[in-house]
Scaffold this active site. Structure first.
Site, PDB file in Angstrom:
ATOM      1  N   LYS A  62       0.824  -1.210   0.000  1.00 59.37           N
ATOM      2  CA  LYS A  62       0.000   0.000   0.000  1.00 59.37           C
ATOM      3  C   LYS A  62       0.862   1.265   0.000  1.00 59.37           C
ATOM      4  CE  LYS A  62      -3.704  -2.346   2.544  1.00 59.37           C
ATOM      5  NZ  LYS A  62      -4.658  -2.409   1.404  1.00 59.37           N
ATOM      6  N   CYS A  63       1.914   1.240  -0.772  1.00 56.68           N
ATOM      7  CA  CYS A  63       2.893   2.325  -0.814  1.00 56.68           C
ATOM      8  C   CYS A  63       2.850   3.010  -2.181  1.00 56.68           C
ATOM      9  CB  CYS A  63       4.292   1.753  -0.546  1.00 56.68           C
ATOM     10  SG  CYS A  63       5.654   2.939  -0.671  1.00 56.68           S
ATOM     11  N   GLY A  64       3.278   4.259  -2.202  1.00 53.45           N
ATOM     12  CA  GLY A  64       3.360   4.958  -3.474  1.00 53.45           C
ATOM     13  C   GLY A  64       4.344   4.305  -4.430  1.00 53.45           C
ATOM     14  N   TYR A  65       5.282   3.544  -3.876  1.00 53.18           N
ATOM     15  CA  TYR A  65       6.267   2.847  -4.700  1.00 53.18           C
ATOM     16  C   TYR A  65       5.834   1.422  -5.066  1.00 53.18           C
ATOM     17  CZ  TYR A  65       9.543   6.605  -3.495  1.00 53.18           C
ATOM     18  OH  TYR A  65      10.167   7.816  -3.333  1.00 53.18           O
ATOM     19  N   THR A  66       4.661   1.000  -4.615  1.00 52.56           N
ATOM     20  CA  THR A  66       4.200  -0.367  -4.871  1.00 52.56           C
ATOM     21  C   THR A  66       4.179  -0.731  -6.359  1.00 52.56           C
ATOM     22  OG1 THR A  66       2.913  -0.426  -2.820  1.00 52.56           O
ATOM     23  CG2 THR A  66       2.294  -1.992  -4.530  1.00 52.56           C
TER      24      THR A  66
END
Length: 222
Positions: A95-99
């Protein structure tokens, strides 16, 4: 220039060892032989130190493969199966912006796997609570959303008092790239010999020229 001495020759011309000469030579710091002797000692000590450093380096590299791990299914494992491979170790989150980097990591794996690259994902919930799911949920998410085929492992801590032993080696004081992991999707490149080659922060994408070049260089090394 050091030349052989006749101090060890007896009266009959035959070579004999006289302990008194050894004492004399050690005491006579102004003798011609002393600089050569100490020069030889320094060279020997230097060679020994280099050999010792090489042994320690090999042992440290081997230690990486011996660290106890669990795979995403909770089964005990290690990195032993990946000896001789180039590894890209990544702390991942769902659930990360980098996912979306999962897609790039999978593409990198597919492109270079036949040449010896293996991407390894280690879920971690230490950054913004962005990996809250169970191992099964993480596995399902990666498979359905990004068609991930590279190995995933049990959720671990990469910083703090409960930092996993793997990350103590990757980012601890003894690492060539020490310092706490800053966020999800930090990356460590490991050579075929088990040595840590590069560290890339989260913003470095899997298809970035600097990362791809480093991977290709590592794969080319024998």
């Amino acid at each position: 220039m050091c030349e052989p001495q006749n101090d060890f020759a007896g009266r009959d011309g035959r070579t004999r060892f006289r302990p008194s000469l050894l004492v004399r030579d050690m005491a006579d710091l102004t003798s011609e032989a002393t600089p050569c002797m100490f020069s030889g000692m320094k060279i020997s000590m230097l060679l020994f130190a280099l050999l010792l450093l090489q042994v320690v380096s090999v042992q440290a590299a081997d230690a990486l493969y011996d660290i106890p791990l669990k795979n995403i299914d909770g089964q005990p494992t290690s990195l032993t199966a990946y000896k001789g491979k180039v590894l890209l170790i990544v702390n991942v989150a769902s659930k990360c912006g980098y996912t979306p980097q999962y897609a790039g990591l999978e593409a990198l794996q597919e492109k270079y796997k036949d040449k010896g690259l293996v991407v390894l994902g280690f879920p971690c919930n230490q950054f913004g609570g962005q990996e809250p799911g169970t191992n099964e949920e993480i596995k399902q998410f990666c498979s359905s959303k990004y068609q991930v085929t590279f190995p995933l492992f049990d959720k671990i801590d990469v910083n703090g008092p409960h930092r996993h032993q793997l990350y103590t080696m990757l980012a601890g004081e003894g690492s060539p790239f020490p310092g706490d992991i800053k966020w999800n999707f930090s990356k460590f490149l490991i050579g075929r010999d088990g040595k840590i080659l590069k560290r890339f922060e989260s913003k470095v994408k899997p298809d970035s020229p600097e990362l791809v070049q480093a991977v290709e260089t590592a794969l080319a090394a024998k």
